[in-house]
Design a protein around this motif. Structure first.
Motif, PDB file in Angstrom:
ATOM      1  N   MET A  43      -7.869  58.448 -12.487  1.00 53.36           N
ATOM      2  CA  MET A  43      -8.615  57.706 -13.506  1.00 53.36           C
ATOM      3  C   MET A  43      -9.767  56.930 -12.876  1.00 53.36           C
ATOM      4  O   MET A  43     -10.869  56.864 -13.423  1.00 53.36           O
ATOM      5  CB  MET A  43      -7.668  56.759 -14.246  1.00 53.36           C
ATOM      6  CG  MET A  43      -6.675  57.507 -15.115  1.00 53.36           C
ATOM      7  SD  MET A  43      -5.836  56.475 -16.339  1.00 53.36           S
ATOM      8  CE  MET A  43      -4.777  55.484 -15.339  1.00 53.36           C
ATOM      9  N   GLY A  44      -9.502  56.327 -11.710  1.00 53.30           N
ATOM     10  CA  GLY A  44     -10.552  55.574 -11.035  1.00 53.30           C
ATOM     11  C   GLY A  44     -11.723  56.459 -10.666  1.00 53.30           C
ATOM     12  O   GLY A  44     -12.883  56.108 -10.890  1.00 53.30           O
ATOM     13  N   ALA A  45     -11.414  57.630 -10.103  1.00 50.61           N
ATOM     14  CA  ALA A  45     -12.482  58.549  -9.704  1.00 50.61           C
ATOM     15  C   ALA A  45     -13.292  58.996 -10.910  1.00 50.61           C
ATOM     16  O   ALA A  45     -14.525  59.047 -10.873  1.00 50.61           O
ATOM     17  CB  ALA A  45     -11.889  59.754  -8.985  1.00 50.61           C
ATOM     18  N   VAL A  46     -12.603  59.291 -11.998  1.00 47.84           N
ATOM     19  CA  VAL A  46     -13.304  59.738 -13.206  1.00 47.84           C
ATOM     20  C   VAL A  46     -14.224  58.629 -13.707  1.00 47.84           C
ATOM     21  O   VAL A  46     -15.421  58.849 -13.948  1.00 47.84           O
ATOM     22  CB  VAL A  46     -12.298  60.128 -14.313  1.00 47.84           C
ATOM     23  CG1 VAL A  46     -13.033  60.389 -15.615  1.00 47.84           C
ATOM     24  CG2 VAL A  46     -11.500  61.342 -13.895  1.00 47.84           C
ATOM     25  N   ILE A  52     -10.180  63.993  -5.104  1.00 45.79           N
ATOM     26  CA  ILE A  52      -9.540  64.349  -3.833  1.00 45.79           C
ATOM     27  C   ILE A  52      -9.655  63.197  -2.838  1.00 45.79           C
ATOM     28  O   ILE A  52      -8.685  62.779  -2.215  1.00 45.79           O
ATOM     29  CB  ILE A  52     -10.186  65.627  -3.240  1.00 45.79           C
ATOM     30  CG1 ILE A  52      -9.925  66.812  -4.161  1.00 45.79           C
ATOM     31  CG2 ILE A  52      -9.643  65.908  -1.846  1.00 45.79           C
ATOM     32  CD1 ILE A  52     -10.615  68.081  -3.738  1.00 45.79           C
ATOM     33  N   VAL A  53     -10.886  62.660  -2.732  1.00 38.30           N
ATOM     34  CA  VAL A  53     -11.089  61.569  -1.772  1.00 38.30           C
ATOM     35  C   VAL A  53     -10.289  60.333  -2.186  1.00 38.30           C
ATOM     36  O   VAL A  53      -9.645  59.688  -1.351  1.00 38.30           O
ATOM     37  CB  VAL A  53     -12.586  61.228  -1.666  1.00 38.30           C
ATOM     38  CG1 VAL A  53     -12.776  60.059  -0.711  1.00 38.30           C
ATOM     39  CG2 VAL A  53     -13.364  62.422  -1.180  1.00 38.30           C
ATOM     40  N   ALA A  54     -10.319  60.017  -3.470  1.00 37.85           N
ATOM     41  CA  ALA A  54      -9.609  58.827  -3.938  1.00 37.85           C
ATOM     42  C   ALA A  54      -8.114  58.955  -3.665  1.00 37.85           C
ATOM     43  O   ALA A  54      -7.455  57.987  -3.285  1.00 37.85           O
ATOM     44  CB  ALA A  54      -9.865  58.609  -5.428  1.00 37.85           C
ATOM     45  N   LEU A  55      -7.577  60.159  -3.842  1.00 41.80           N
ATOM     46  CA  LEU A  55      -6.158  60.370  -3.546  1.00 41.80           C
ATOM     47  C   LEU A  55      -5.869  60.080  -2.080  1.00 41.80           C
ATOM     48  O   LEU A  55      -4.928  59.361  -1.739  1.00 41.80           O
ATOM     49  CB  LEU A  55      -5.767  61.813  -3.857  1.00 41.80           C
ATOM     50  CG  LEU A  55      -5.604  62.179  -5.329  1.00 41.80           C
ATOM     51  CD1 LEU A  55      -5.423  63.675  -5.458  1.00 41.80           C
ATOM     52  CD2 LEU A  55      -4.419  61.446  -5.924  1.00 41.80           C
ATOM     53  N   GLY A  56      -6.710  60.626  -1.212  1.00 43.89           N
ATOM     54  CA  GLY A  56      -6.519  60.417   0.216  1.00 43.89           C
ATOM     55  C   GLY A  56      -6.594  58.948   0.574  1.00 43.89           C
ATOM     56  O   GLY A  56      -5.769  58.432   1.320  1.00 43.89           O
ATOM     57  N   LEU A  57      -7.597  58.281   0.008  1.00 43.51           N
ATOM     58  CA  LEU A  57      -7.777  56.868   0.333  1.00 43.51           C
ATOM     59  C   LEU A  57      -6.633  56.034  -0.235  1.00 43.51           C
ATOM     60  O   LEU A  57      -6.183  55.071   0.370  1.00 43.51           O
ATOM     61  CB  LEU A  57      -9.119  56.377  -0.208  1.00 43.51           C
ATOM     62  CG  LEU A  57      -9.532  54.978   0.219  1.00 43.51           C
ATOM     63  CD1 LEU A  57      -9.610  54.880   1.734  1.00 43.51           C
ATOM     64  CD2 LEU A  57     -10.869  54.620  -0.379  1.00 43.51           C
ATOM     65  N   SER A  71     -18.645  54.582   1.106  1.00 43.87           N
ATOM     66  CA  SER A  71     -17.297  54.093   1.445  1.00 43.87           C
ATOM     67  C   SER A  71     -16.834  53.063   0.434  1.00 43.87           C
ATOM     68  O   SER A  71     -15.676  53.068  -0.006  1.00 43.87           O
ATOM     69  CB  SER A  71     -17.316  53.427   2.819  1.00 43.87           C
ATOM     70  OG  SER A  71     -17.640  54.331   3.811  1.00 43.87           O
ATOM     71  N   ILE A  72     -17.730  52.167   0.083  1.00 46.58           N
ATOM     72  CA  ILE A  72     -17.363  51.095  -0.835  1.00 46.58           C
ATOM     73  C   ILE A  72     -17.009  51.661  -2.206  1.00 46.58           C
ATOM     74  O   ILE A  72     -16.059  51.227  -2.852  1.00 46.58           O
ATOM     75  CB  ILE A  72     -18.515  50.077  -0.921  1.00 46.58           C
ATOM     76  CG1 ILE A  72     -18.592  49.318   0.410  1.00 46.58           C
ATOM     77  CG2 ILE A  72     -18.313  49.119  -2.076  1.00 46.58           C
ATOM     78  CD1 ILE A  72     -19.681  48.313   0.487  1.00 46.58           C
ATOM     79  N   MET A  73     -17.769  52.682  -2.623  1.00 45.01           N
ATOM     80  CA  MET A  73     -17.479  53.295  -3.920  1.00 45.01           C
ATOM     81  C   MET A  73     -16.096  53.953  -3.919  1.00 45.01           C
ATOM     82  O   MET A  73     -15.367  53.880  -4.902  1.00 45.01           O
ATOM     83  CB  MET A  73     -18.545  54.350  -4.243  1.00 45.01           C
ATOM     84  CG  MET A  73     -19.782  53.763  -4.834  1.00 45.01           C
ATOM     85  SD  MET A  73     -19.371  52.841  -6.307  1.00 45.01           S
ATOM     86  CE  MET A  73     -20.345  51.404  -6.096  1.00 45.01           C
ATOM     87  N   PHE A  74     -15.743  54.591  -2.802  1.00 36.36           N
ATOM     88  CA  PHE A  74     -14.411  55.202  -2.712  1.00 36.36           C
ATOM     89  C   PHE A  74     -13.330  54.135  -2.872  1.00 36.36           C
ATOM     90  O   PHE A  74     -12.362  54.307  -3.610  1.00 36.36           O
ATOM     91  CB  PHE A  74     -14.230  55.916  -1.363  1.00 36.36           C
ATOM     92  CG  PHE A  74     -15.018  57.185  -1.229  1.00 36.36           C
ATOM     93  CD1 PHE A  74     -15.299  57.951  -2.351  1.00 36.36           C
ATOM     94  CD2 PHE A  74     -15.477  57.623  -0.006  1.00 36.36           C
ATOM     95  CE1 PHE A  74     -16.025  59.120  -2.240  1.00 36.36           C
ATOM     96  CE2 PHE A  74     -16.203  58.787   0.116  1.00 36.36           C
ATOM     97  CZ  PHE A  74     -16.479  59.533  -1.001  1.00 36.36           C
ATOM     98  N   LEU A  75     -13.551  53.016  -2.169  1.00 42.08           N
ATOM     99  CA  LEU A  75     -12.564  51.946  -2.245  1.00 42.08           C
ATOM    100  C   LEU A  75     -12.481  51.414  -3.677  1.00 42.08           C
ATOM    101  O   LEU A  75     -11.392  51.149  -4.200  1.00 42.08           O
ATOM    102  CB  LEU A  75     -12.953  50.820  -1.278  1.00 42.08           C
ATOM    103  CG  LEU A  75     -11.851  49.821  -0.985  1.00 42.08           C
ATOM    104  CD1 LEU A  75     -10.689  50.508  -0.299  1.00 42.08           C
ATOM    105  CD2 LEU A  75     -12.366  48.688  -0.110  1.00 42.08           C
ATOM    106  N   ALA A  76     -13.654  51.299  -4.309  1.00 41.45           N
ATOM    107  CA  ALA A  76     -13.677  50.808  -5.687  1.00 41.45           C
ATOM    108  C   ALA A  76     -12.898  51.749  -6.606  1.00 41.45           C
ATOM    109  O   ALA A  76     -12.149  51.304  -7.477  1.00 41.45           O
ATOM    110  CB  ALA A  76     -15.115  50.673  -6.167  1.00 41.45           C
ATOM    111  N   MET A  77     -13.050  53.056  -6.386  1.00 42.51           N
ATOM    112  CA  MET A  77     -12.322  54.030  -7.217  1.00 42.51           C
ATOM    113  C   MET A  77     -10.823  53.771  -7.134  1.00 42.51           C
ATOM    114  O   MET A  77     -10.124  53.763  -8.137  1.00 42.51           O
ATOM    115  CB  MET A  77     -12.589  55.450  -6.705  1.00 42.51           C
ATOM    116  CG  MET A  77     -13.897  56.030  -7.127  1.00 42.51           C
ATOM    117  SD  MET A  77     -14.119  57.610  -6.310  1.00 42.51           S
ATOM    118  CE  MET A  77     -15.890  57.725  -6.360  1.00 42.51           C
TER     119      MET A  77
END
Lengths: 399, 291, 349
Positions: free
Chosen positions: C272-275, C53-58, C252-258
């Protein structure tokens, strides 16, 4: 008819077998018992991760002596990087995948708090969390046994000592701006209030901060003649250096998380000299028989580790757990273990006297004070100055 | 107290300025925000520490070796990782530096553990000079200030008057055109990264002396240096240094008079406000990109 | 699939029959998952769903609109704290508190979007970074939110039903995740989505053809913050306890990395990134215990490195994976996926 009889016998025996299986406790067999621990092996709090490795050496020592009641300890250590998010995952993984019996120690208040509801819900034994926050024992929870003396109590003892013995009038409190630091602050304020006094200055520091000039100037301006610290080792070192530079020389006092004298003396380049600090465990050079024995175990099982207080604290925090398992005997169900733990009265290992009862889950309520003095030793022909603790008091508590 | 707060602010600002300089050098040539900057510097500080305490070398020798290591490390990272990126976009490059940061952090903590160490330095932080009115400044602070200003001037001259420096600026403005003009862009990049790493290492030595040496040493200074660089305008060397000083002084005054608790974040609030007025920082020209 | 012949083909959510088929299979698998998996696996998937969900938003912000953010942990925190505060203090039920928290977070996103109108690149990065740090600082200060002591999540209750097990939480989280994914895909196919992309590719050109920059940039921040806030609100129940410490810069950095590792500007990529990143974070913690690698690493630690630092290998591996993915595939995992697909379609040529 006969067939039905047979069937009934079969059903009964199956049910009995099922019951027998159910009575079996998770993580315990006749020859082994599985215990897990999380601890920060990486990240900013990794310094305190030595606790978890100390526990490992202690369990190896116990296994080499034949285990507890014939059971060897299988130990699972996981790194959570002081991240509550990961701690929760680790607790679930250890309990549900590795099928451990209980948890030992665990560094950090936030990580522990993230796991506590899960542990309560599943009735998992958990002994000796390496933090002095009051959340664990107040209110008491059935299977959770705290060992570490409470931060507020310790702060009270230090404050009382500063006023009564050292005759200090103006006390400043320098603390990390979180649960840990504020725990100490509460105690100091409480003790001062009893005497109708207030803090000369309370100065919080953020975890990421590296420049402490304005903090020191605040305390200096308040004219405090004694400063009690409840911070990370890093901040303790920076604040002492900054104070020395700015010509501020109060009596410094520190909490037990900074009681690794040798390390602190080294990283403060000798400024730790004269520091008065609380201790939850014997000093590193103590000649108490248990300490000598544990030091030998360290040299045998973990020769590359430094014999610092956080390493052997890993021994001390689980001593009551091991004693409880011993007293519980063959049946290690949660109920029986809790009963065994509650029978501990003034049990003493390398830490203060530990007492539990049906209402009491806070094991140690006492600390002792020590002072840092310089000492010299010879290493390869060169004289090296290092810091060591000198005991100032016996185990003392708050009335 | 005011005088001391400002003096201490300038002293700490000098360390921010050094980190800001390191960031600006790389940004000036490749528009990459280098998040590995801090940990490259931290690793160099560990190398110096190893030379000093494990091998017992002298200060001059150890620091020279460590700076050489810093240069090699910077050049190597550029050569081995950033240059290998296929069709790089700026965001991708930033993520590469984040990945590098983790690798360097992991390697350093794996090699030296997480115990704090004391970093020996020839200049003491406890020997102080009176500036009058009870305001003091330590010898180490003076050295830090000197190093920051000297490096700023040196780098300024370098970018203005040397062929290589001009080539670096050309590379930033248009890589393709620079290549066509006969500039070996790859080499320029390696050189930039090496130089930046050396400046960062200088910062790390000075910071580790007042702080304690451990793998987390440079995370905060890096963020502060980053802020200082943004405040100054990201492409301006003078701006980076002034940004560092402004940041240090504002933080200290805020901590001294308003709230110590919010001292750590006040810098960011100030920056956001300044950026609203001057979107490219205080000391850089604002370019509007062509469509 | 590649040729779009008319407008309706462009705005269609699903392109082909097989896509519908695989979607149904996926939804079926997601529905059946809690029946076959054990509690720990469900917990892991819950974490992944929240990160999706977060990765989609970002990704909407970074990949579609071209704005960088290093402060999404701030929105995550706002979502988590608002949900709990609304439930504990205002006694709202969960199904009201969660979307409300999302809107509160969106309001903050809108505010952060305002300075972002004038900022780009590193300037925006530092502004958002500052936002993330300030939020946790303020949260630690407010006693309503438990200050630094943190906040205990109340029991999760939905329409009178107590949700206490991981499977129960899965039943709450997964539908939300699916709906939000569907919603984002829908959004990107509309006028708004195309406006975002136009802003990313060139904001001046976009303005020239009549895209209202102020509106769309702040909208992108608000929608992104909404997603992240919802993720935060769900996270509070997964953890059961939140403190300001939970939402640091690293998050925050991990979200961006995803987002970047998964693939910028791609919904499948975000998933896929989040997984991948969530799974790596959980699994790499045990790297020293892997059958073949473990002993080698231990030996290496004894010889060259230190044994106590061994767990730090996870950072090295983590960083290396991130670096390698970006080096070899700028589009991230999504790029790999596309390439594999094309390879098989044209096989054996």
């Amino acid at each position: 008819m006969k067939k039905i009889l047979w069937l009934m016998v079969l059903v009964f025996s199956l049910a009995l077998a099922g019951a027998a299986v159910a009575a079996e406790v998770q993580g315990v067999t006749d020859t082994s018992i599985k215990i897990g621990q999380w601890g920060p092996q990486t990240g900013p709090a990794a310094l305190w991760g030595a606790v978890a490795r100390g526990t490992k050496a202690y369990f190896e020592l116990i296994n080499s002596e034949g285990g507890i009641n014939g059971r060897k300890i299988e130990y699972f250590l996981r790194d959570d990087g002081y991240n509550p998010n990961r701690t929760k995952a680790i607790a679930k993984e250890l309990y549900e995948q590795e099928k451990i019996w209980g948890f030992a120690c665990g560094v950090g208040t936030s990580p522990g708090m993230a796991v506590m509801p899960y542990i309560i819900k599943n009735n998992i034994p958990w002994v000796g969390m390496a933090t002095g926050s009051p959340h664990w024992a107040y209110p008491p929870k059935k299977t959770i046994f705290a060992v570490y003396p409470l931060y507020p109590d310790e702060a009270q003892i230090l404050t009382a000592y500063a006023i009564d013995t050292l005759g200090k009038k103006k006390i400043a409190f320098f603390y990390q701006n979180d649960d840990y630091g504020k725990g100490g602050l509460v105690g100091a304020v409480r003790e001062l209030k009893k005497r109708g006094m207030t803090l000369a200055a309370d100065v919080p520091v953020e975890v990421g901060e590296t420049d402490l000039a304005s903090h020191v100037l605040k305390m200096k301006k308040a004219g405090a003649d004694c400063v009690i610290m409840w911070v990370y080792p890093k901040h303790a070192a920076i604040v002492l250096g900054t104070a020395a530079k700015l010509g501020y020389k109060p009596q410094w006092m520190a909490c037990s998380t900074l009681s690794d004298v040798a390390l602190m003396f080294k990283i403060t380049k000798g400024l730790w000299n004269g520091m008065i600090f609380g201790n939850f465990a014997e000093l590193a050079d103590s000649k108490a028989p248990l300490m000598v024995k544990y030091h030998k175990a360290q040299m045998k099982f973990a020769p590359k580790e430094r014999w610092g207080v956080f390493f052997y604290a890993g021994f001390g925090f689980v001593e009551p757990m091991v004693e409880g398992i011993k007293r519980a005997g063959k049946d290690l169900s949660a109920d029986n273990f809790v009963k065994a733990m509650e029978s501990l009265k003034n049990f003493q290992g390398i830490m203060g006297p530990i007492t539990y009862s049906a209402e009491r889950r806070q094991g140690i309520k006492k600390v002792f004070l020590a002072k840092c003095v310089p000492a010299t030793m010879e290493v390869q022909g060169k004289k090296i100055t290092y810091g060591k603790g000198q005991r100032l008091s016996d185990w003392m508590g708050v009335e | 107290m005011l005088g001391q707060l400002i003096t201490s602010g300038i002293a700490i600002g000098a360390t921010y300025a050094l980190m800001a300089l390191a960031m600006v050098i790389i940004y000036k040539t490749s528009e990459v925000l280098n998040f590995a900057q801090g940990d490259m510097a931290m690793l160099s500080a560990f190398v110096a520490y190893m030379c000093l305490s494990t091998y017992g070398l002298g200060f001059a020798m150890s620091f020279t070796l460590a700076l050489a290591f810093a240069f090699a490390l910077g050049a190597f990272l550029e050569f081995a990782f950033l240059r290998r990126a296929k069709e790089p976009n700026v965001l991708g490059l930033i993520i590469i530096t984040l990945g590098l940061e983790m690798m360097l952090y992991g390697l350093a903590s794996w090699r030296w553990g997480s115990d704090q160490k004391d970093f020996p330095f020839p200049v003491s932080d406890f020997e102080v000079h009176q500036l009058g009115g009870g305001v003091v400044i330590s010898e180490l602070n003076l050295v830090t200030l000197g190093v920051a200003c000297a490096l700023m001037i040196l780098l300024f001259m370098f970018f203005r008057y040397t062929k290589v420096g001009v080539a670096m600026k050309a590379t930033q403005q248009n890589q393709q055109a620079a290549r066509l003009m006969g500039i070996r862009v790859g080499r320029i990049m390696m050189l930039t990264w090496g130089m930046s790493s050396v400046v960062g290492a200088c910062a790390a030595f000075l910071i580790a002396t007042t702080d304690t040496l451990d793998p987390n040493l440079m995370w905060t200074p890096q963020l502060k240096g980053f802020s200082a660089a943004v405040l100054g305008g990201m492409t301006s060397l003078v701006g980076a240094v002034l940004g560092g000083f402004i940041l240090g002084v504002v933080e200290n005054l805020f901590g001294g008079y308003v709230s110590v608790e919010f001292k750590a974040v006040v810098a960011f609030a100030v920056i956001v406000l300044i950026l609203c007025v001057k979107p490219s920082g205080l000391f850089a020209k604002h370019y509007v990109r062509k469509v | 699939m590649d040729m779009k012949r008319d407008y309706y083909e462009d705005i269609r959510l699903l392109d082909s029959g097989p896509q519908v088929f695989w979607l149904v299979v996926l939804l079926g698998a997601l529905a059946a998952f809690p029946l076959v998996a054990d509690s720990y696996q469900i917990y892991t998937v819950n974490l992944i769903a929240i990160n999706v969900i977060v990765a989609l938003g970002l990704n909407l912000l970074v990949g579609y609109t071209g704005q960088i953010s290093l402060g999404h942990a701030g929105f995550f925190a706002i979502g988590a704290y608002s949900t709990l505060a609304l439930m504990l203090n205002a006694h709202l039920p969960f199904f009201l508190a969660l979307p409300l928290a999302g809107f509160i977070s969106a309001a903050f996103g809108f505010l952060l979007g305002l300075p972002a109108l004038r900022l780009e690149g590193p300037y925006l990065a530092i502004a958002t970074l500052g936002f993330g740090l300030t939020i946790t600082q303020i949260l630690g200060r407010l006693d309503v939110f438990g200050g630094h002591m943190g906040l205990q999540a109340p029991p999760l209750e939905l329409f009178g039903l107590k949700v206490a097990s991981d499977a129960g939480r899965y039943a709450v989280i997964m539908p939300i995740c699916v709906i939000l994914t569907w919603g984002l895909r829908n959004l990107t196919k509309t006028r708004v989505g195309r406006a975002f992309v136009a802003v990313r590719d060139s904001d001046i050109a976009a303005e020239c053809i009549g895209v209202n920059l102020t509106y769309y940039k702040t909208l992108a921040f608000a929608v992104s913050a909404f997603y992240t806030g919802i993720g935060g609100g769900l996270m509070a129940f997964i953890l059961g306890f939140i403190s300001p410490h939970t939402f640091n810069v690293m998050v925050s950095i991990m979200f961006l990395a995803m987002v970047v590792v998964g693939g910028l500007g791609s919904i499948l990529g975000s998933v896929m990134g989040a997984v991948l990143i969530t799974w790596l974070q959980l699994e790499l913690a045990r790297i020293g215990e892997l059958p073949l690698v473990g002993p080698v690493l231990t030996e290496l630690s004894n010889q060259v490195f230190t044994l106590s630092g061994l767990p730090n290998v996870q950072y090295v591996v983590f960083g290396l994976i991130m670096v390698l993915i970006i080096i070899f595939e700028p589009l991230g995992l999504y790029g790999f996926w596309i390439r594999t697909k094309i390879y098989w379609r044209t096989w054996p040529f």
